[in-house]
Structures are given as structure tokens and as C-alpha cells.
Design a protein around this motif. Structure first.
Motif, PDB file in Angstrom:
ATOM      1  N   ARG A  24       0.994  -1.099  -0.088  1.00 59.85           N
ATOM      2  CA  ARG A  24      -0.026   0.050  -0.003  1.00 59.85           C
ATOM      3  C   ARG A  24       0.903   1.129   0.045  1.00 59.85           C
ATOM      4  O   ARG A  24       1.735   1.369   0.699  1.00 59.85           O
ATOM      5  CB  ARG A  24      -0.930   0.030   1.156  1.00 59.85           C
ATOM      6  N   GLU A  27      -0.213   6.953   2.778  1.00 58.48           N
ATOM      7  CA  GLU A  27      -1.349   8.007   2.394  1.00 58.48           C
ATOM      8  C   GLU A  27      -0.513   9.299   1.966  1.00 58.48           C
ATOM      9  O   GLU A  27      -1.229   9.882   1.030  1.00 58.48           O
ATOM     10  CB  GLU A  27      -2.046   8.392   3.704  1.00 58.48           C
ATOM     11  N   TYR A  30       0.547   9.108  -1.554  1.00 63.30           N
ATOM     12  CA  TYR A  30      -0.646   9.010  -2.445  1.00 63.30           C
ATOM     13  C   TYR A  30      -1.054  10.638  -2.775  1.00 63.30           C
ATOM     14  O   TYR A  30      -1.187  11.009  -3.935  1.00 63.30           O
ATOM     15  CB  TYR A  30      -1.800   8.169  -1.867  1.00 63.30           C
ATOM     16  N   GLU A 205      -1.013   2.585  -6.927  1.00 63.03           N
ATOM     17  CA  GLU A 205      -1.826   2.449  -5.673  1.00 63.03           C
ATOM     18  C   GLU A 205      -3.360   2.572  -6.398  1.00 63.03           C
ATOM     19  O   GLU A 205      -4.260   1.933  -5.835  1.00 63.03           O
ATOM     20  CB  GLU A 205      -1.545   4.039  -5.050  1.00 63.03           C
ATOM     21  N   VAL A 209      -6.525   0.336  -4.968  1.00 66.34           N
ATOM     22  CA  VAL A 209      -7.990   0.880  -4.846  1.00 66.34           C
ATOM     23  C   VAL A 209      -8.902   0.294  -5.541  1.00 66.34           C
ATOM     24  O   VAL A 209      -9.908  -0.035  -5.167  1.00 66.34           O
ATOM     25  CB  VAL A 209      -7.655   2.616  -4.791  1.00 66.34           C
ATOM     26  N   ARG A 213     -12.633  -2.755  -4.808  1.00 67.02           N
ATOM     27  CA  ARG A 213     -14.180  -2.541  -5.010  1.00 67.02           C
ATOM     28  C   ARG A 213     -14.654  -3.566  -5.682  1.00 67.02           C
ATOM     29  O   ARG A 213     -15.899  -3.878  -5.700  1.00 67.02           O
ATOM     30  CB  ARG A 213     -14.155  -1.256  -6.109  1.00 67.02           C
ATOM     31  N   TYR A 265     -14.599   9.724  -9.264  1.00 67.56           N
ATOM     32  CA  TYR A 265     -14.724   8.872  -7.982  1.00 67.56           C
ATOM     33  C   TYR A 265     -13.838   9.521  -6.925  1.00 67.56           C
ATOM     34  O   TYR A 265     -13.450   9.228  -6.010  1.00 67.56           O
ATOM     35  CB  TYR A 265     -13.892   7.310  -8.143  1.00 67.56           C
ATOM     36  N   ILE A 266     -13.474  10.881  -7.086  1.00 64.41           N
ATOM     37  CA  ILE A 266     -13.008  11.729  -5.785  1.00 64.41           C
ATOM     38  C   ILE A 266     -14.019  12.906  -5.455  1.00 64.41           C
ATOM     39  O   ILE A 266     -14.537  12.873  -4.366  1.00 64.41           O
ATOM     40  CB  ILE A 266     -11.440  12.100  -6.414  1.00 64.41           C
ATOM     41  N   PRO A 269     -18.082  11.267  -5.344  1.00 65.55           N
ATOM     42  CA  PRO A 269     -18.490  10.859  -4.022  1.00 65.55           C
ATOM     43  C   PRO A 269     -18.597  11.730  -2.913  1.00 65.55           C
ATOM     44  O   PRO A 269     -19.705  11.673  -2.305  1.00 65.55           O
ATOM     45  CB  PRO A 269     -17.340   9.651  -3.980  1.00 65.55           C
ATOM     46  N   LEU A 285     -19.344   3.794  -6.174  1.00 68.69           N
ATOM     47  CA  LEU A 285     -17.950   3.930  -6.406  1.00 68.69           C
ATOM     48  C   LEU A 285     -17.539   2.275  -6.777  1.00 68.69           C
ATOM     49  O   LEU A 285     -16.714   2.219  -7.745  1.00 68.69           O
ATOM     50  CB  LEU A 285     -17.340   3.618  -5.091  1.00 68.69           C
TER      51      LEU A 285
ATOM     52  N   ALA B  51     -10.456   2.571   4.921  1.00 69.76           N
ATOM     53  CA  ALA B  51      -9.711   4.187   4.863  1.00 69.76           C
ATOM     54  C   ALA B  51      -8.704   4.013   3.870  1.00 69.76           C
ATOM     55  O   ALA B  51      -7.498   4.611   4.076  1.00 69.76           O
ATOM     56  CB  ALA B  51      -9.211   4.612   6.060  1.00 69.76           C
ATOM     57  N   ALA B  52      -8.869   3.274   2.833  1.00 67.75           N
ATOM     58  CA  ALA B  52      -7.729   3.046   1.761  1.00 67.75           C
ATOM     59  C   ALA B  52      -7.218   4.369   1.106  1.00 67.75           C
ATOM     60  O   ALA B  52      -6.415   4.403   0.666  1.00 67.75           O
ATOM     61  CB  ALA B  52      -8.117   1.939   0.828  1.00 67.75           C
ATOM     62  N   TRP B  53      -8.380   5.118   0.720  1.00 72.00           N
ATOM     63  CA  TRP B  53      -7.971   6.537   0.182  1.00 72.00           C
ATOM     64  C   TRP B  53      -9.145   7.344   0.492  1.00 72.00           C
ATOM     65  O   TRP B  53      -9.968   7.139   1.509  1.00 72.00           O
ATOM     66  CB  TRP B  53      -8.105   6.113  -1.254  1.00 72.00           C
ATOM     67  N   GLU B  54      -8.981   8.701  -0.066  1.00 73.64           N
ATOM     68  CA  GLU B  54      -9.549   9.671   0.322  1.00 73.64           C
ATOM     69  C   GLU B  54     -11.070   9.538   0.197  1.00 73.64           C
ATOM     70  O   GLU B  54     -11.883  10.242   1.291  1.00 73.64           O
ATOM     71  CB  GLU B  54      -8.925  11.264  -0.513  1.00 73.64           C
ATOM     72  N   ALA B  55     -11.543   9.194  -0.665  1.00 76.53           N
ATOM     73  CA  ALA B  55     -13.195   9.316  -0.880  1.00 76.53           C
ATOM     74  C   ALA B  55     -13.628   8.069   0.364  1.00 76.53           C
ATOM     75  O   ALA B  55     -14.931   8.141   0.505  1.00 76.53           O
ATOM     76  CB  ALA B  55     -13.632   9.112  -2.045  1.00 76.53           C
ATOM     77  N   ASP B  56     -12.895   7.297   1.134  1.00 82.76           N
ATOM     78  CA  ASP B  56     -13.176   6.123   1.642  1.00 82.76           C
ATOM     79  C   ASP B  56     -12.661   6.538   3.285  1.00 82.76           C
ATOM     80  O   ASP B  56     -12.516   5.500   4.004  1.00 82.76           O
ATOM     81  CB  ASP B  56     -12.712   5.078   1.353  1.00 82.76           C
ATOM     82  N   ARG B  57     -12.579   7.777   3.605  1.00 83.44           N
ATOM     83  CA  ARG B  57     -11.859   8.102   4.997  1.00 83.44           C
ATOM     84  C   ARG B  57     -12.927   7.854   6.052  1.00 83.44           C
ATOM     85  O   ARG B  57     -14.013   8.151   6.160  1.00 83.44           O
ATOM     86  CB  ARG B  57     -11.235   9.398   5.129  1.00 83.44           C
TER      87      ARG B  57
END
Lengths: 314, 102
Positions: A24, A27, A30, A205, A209, A213, A265-266, A269, A285, B51-57
Motif C-alpha cells: 500500500r 497516504e 498518495y 496505488e 484501490v 471495489r 470517483y473523488i 463521491p 464507487l 480508509a484505503a484512500w480519500e473518498a473512503d476515510r
């Protein structure tokens, strides 16, 4: 066919996730990479923008905004009546597909560079213009379904417009435009030469992610898988036709097709979670990130270039 | 040495990152003097929240307050967010050393 290394990095990320590896990206990395990519795309567009009369872009910009408004209106009935989703979920997913994916656009830019296809340098401007309209239309459709608690447009507008993607893309465009190519030359090694390598790292990454899904898809069923692959193709065709009609080159047409086909998807959402809380975020998502994003990266982008070439050959 | 503590409530809210701005404003409006936020991940009735990334925090709010404010927060959260958001809320009895601060 040689696979693009950017795509291979993406697939490595997918594999890592499916194999339950502990891989991973931190953060902070990323986030750092996403800031870099947004700035780099903005700067590159801005530098070239300096050489263009901006007023001449207005009609094109207007058409691009109209395209962004139209896409969710087309997606909604498909989701609502063909997919039999409830009103709020259909509206929310329509908003995701009306908005755009910056990463898909970045990969499309790299793809065009590899194939030595020229494109209008101001295309990043269209990313900025297309991010918001789809989200707004999606929220409005959701409200028609009644009983969405008072949307706080002010807060929402602030989050969307001053979120980092628009801020950095638009900021990069402005800096590039104001500074011009000579003054930016000392920074070009970082922002332009390293672009593809850092994009590849970012895609690792994104693979992780996106693959996360896939599990949601088993629950949401086949409709979203079909929607997530067929809708981008249909939107890609619409985008390509629009690109041709407003006088874009083959490269520009391909990029507009990619933008139309991509799903947010940023930004979407985050906005939909606040504005339409009844909608289930794992549905939208799963479709946008679990199906459409990988589809566009692996197959779509090549397809849209082919489409653009065909449409220009007519 | 004896330590004198004063009874207060610790309200803990674990929820979606999307609510951070809204809740920050609301908690203060409901009478909290302050709060602490941290990023968390875990698993609950709405599935694994990685919480793998920003939209899922996911975030965790901690608020130290008196009982009236704790009740106001709990009922406001129940009314506004329980239906549509992943949210866990609990209240614990704690003792603080400086009562004027909370």
C-alpha cells in the motif's frame, strides 16, 4: 501489442490487492503524487495556453460545459428504468458519470504522447470545466425525487470548487500561463520529464484501490458491470462526435471522448455523500472505480483514439 | 497524594470522513467547547471501512463535555445522521482535572 508500462503498473496494483499483499502506498505519498499530477497537468496546459488567444476558446468551452450537463441526463434514465435502481442511487451514479476522472485523463495524455499524436494544449482547461456540471445536475435530479434534506449549496460549492483538484488544475494553468515556457524551463525536469514515471507509481496505488471495489460488485450485480463498461463507450462516442463538431484535432477529440467516458470517483463521491446521503456510495464507487476506471485504462483509451481517428476520417 | 477529578462525559463518534466539516461546526454549535479528530479504519455493520484512500476515510471525534451537551449531541446525531451514514456513537463517564476547561 505492447502494453503501456503505466497500465502494467496498474495491473500490478490490482494483482497485489487480489493476492492480499500488504502493499500500500503511504497516504502521504498518495496525496503528494496526486498534487504533483494535478499541478503538472495544469502547468503544461498553461504554458501552451500562453500562445493561444483565449477568447477564441469560449465557444468550445461553452460546448464542453453543455456536454457535462447533458451526460448525467442521459445516464439517469438508463440507471433508473433499465437498471431499476431507486431514484437517489440512479441520480448519484449519474452524477459520477457526468463528472470526470483526472487520473484517466492523465493516462490518456501519456498515451497520446507515446503515440506521438498532437492535441490542443489547452485540454486541461476542459477537465476543470467538466468536473462540476455533472455533479450539479445529479444533485438536481436527486432533488426532483423529493425529500432530499435542504442541500446547503454554499458549503457544497465551496467543497467542490475549492477542493484540491480544481484548485491545483486551475492554479497550475494560471501559473503556467503567467510564467510562460522560458521561466518554467528550470522546473521542466520535475514537472514534465518525470510525469510518466510518477504517474506509473500513482497507478500502482490506483490498482490497489480499484481492486478493493471488486468485492462490492459481487453484491451489486451484473447490471452495474454492464453499465460501467457500456456507458463509457456510448459517452466516448458522444464525446468524440462533440470534439469533431467543435473543431478539435484527432488528439483533442480523443481526450474529450476520454473525459466524457470517464467517471469521477473523488469529487463526485464527496459531494454526493453530503448532498444526497440516501444514495449508497458503495454502488456508485463500485461502478465508477471498480469497473469504469479499469476499463478505460486498459481498453477504453485505445478505443477512444481509434474512434477519434475514424470520426476524423469521415 | 490524592487526585481530585470532576465527572464529565466523553462522547465518541466514529463516522465517515465526508462528515468532518459538518460535524466540526455542529458540535461547537451544540455547546461542545472543543473536539479531537483522528483518522481510523475498521469494520462494522456497513462493511469493512479500510480508509484505503480519500473518498473512503473514516474519522473518530472525541468530545469532552457535560451531560446536557452530551445528550444534545447524541440526539442530534441520531436524528440527522443515523439513517444515511455509517456512524457509531457512545458515551463514557470520565473524570477531568480542570472542570472549567470542559
Amino acid at each position: 501489442m505492447d502494453l503501456d508500462p503505466v497500465v502494467l503498473f496498474f495491473l500490478l496494483g490490482v494483482a497485489a490487492r487480489l493476492l492480499r499483499s500488504d502493499l500500500r502506498l503511504p497516504e502521504a505519498m498518495y496525496e503528494g503524487l496526486s498534487i504533483y499530477l494535478l499541478l503538472a497537468i495544469g502547468l503544461k496546459g498553461g504554458v501552451e495556453l500562453a500562445r493561444h488567444p483565449i477568447a477564441a476558446l469560449l465557444p468550445q468551452a461553452l460546448c464542453v460545459i453543455l456536454l457535462g450537463l447533458a451526460l448525467p441526463l442521459l445516464a439517469f434514465p438508463v440507471l433508473r428504468y433499465l437498471g431499476k435502481l431507486d431514484h437517489h442511487n440512479a441520480a448519484s451514479i449519474a452524477a459520477h458519470y457526468g463528472s470526470v476522472s483526472m487520473v484517466t485523463f492523465a493516462v490518456a495524455l501519456a498515451f497520446l504522447a507515446d503515440h506521438a499524436v498532437w492535441h490542443e494544449p489547452y485540454m486541461p482547461l476542459f477537465v476543470v470545466l467538466m468536473e462540476v456540471p455533472g455533479i450539479v445536475v445529479g444533485i438536481l435530479i436527486a432533488r426532483l425525487g423529493g425529500e432530499v434534506r435542504g442541500v446547503q449549496w454554499k458549503t457544497l460549492a465551496h467543497e467542490v470548487l475549492f477542493g484540491r483538484s480544481i484548485l491545483l488544475l486551475a492554479g497550475g494553468l494560471l501559473i503556467g500561463w503567467a510564467a510562460g515556457p522560458e521561466l518554467l524551463a528550470p522546473q521542466s525536469k520535475l514537472f514534465f520529464d518525470l510525469f510518466k514515471a510518477l504517474l506509473a507509481l500513482f497507478m500502482l496505488e490506483m490498482g490497489i484501490v480499484a481492486a478493493a471495489r471488486i468485492r462490492d460488485l459481487r453484491r451489486t450485480g451484473m447490471f452495474l458491470v454492464a453499465f460501467g463498461t457500456l456507458m463509457p463507450i456510448a459517452f466516448g462516442v458522444i464525446g468524440a462526435i462533440t470534439g469533431r463538431l467543435i473543431g478539435l484535432s484527432v488528439g483533442g477529440t480523443m481526450l474529450l471522448a476520454t473525459l466524457a467516458a470517464s467517471a469521477s470517483y473523488i469529487a463526485a463521491p464527496a459531494a454526493m455523500r453530503i448532498a444526497v446521503p440516501q444514495a449508497n456510495p458503495s454502488l456508485s464507487l463500485a461502478a465508477a472505480l471498480g469497473v469504469t476506471f479499469p476499463f478505460n485504462i486498459v481498453i477504453g483509451i485505445g478505443l477512444y483514439l481509434w474512434l477519434a481517428q475514424r470520426i476524423h476520417a469521415l | 497524594m490524592t487526585m481530585t477529578t470532576h465527572p464529565r462525559k466523553l462522547v465518541v463518534i466514529i463516522t465517515e470522513g465526508a462528515l468532518e466539516n459538518a460535524l466540526s461546526r455542529e458540535l461547537i454549535a451544540l455547546g461542545a467547547h472543543g473536539y479531537t479528530i483522528c483518522d481510523v479504519r475498521g469494520r462494522g455493520s456497513r462493511g469493512a471501512r479500510e480508509a484505503a484512500w480519500e473518498a473512503d476515510r473514516n474519522i473518530r471525534f472525541e468530545v469532552i463535555c457535560d451531560e446536557t451537551v452530551a445528550e444534545a449531541i447524541a440526539s442530534a446525531m441520531r436524528e440527522k445522521y443515523y439513517d444515511d451514514y455509517a456512524m457509531t456513537l457512545f458515551v463514557a463517564d470520565i473524570g477531568v482535572l480542570r472542570p472549567q476547561k470542559f
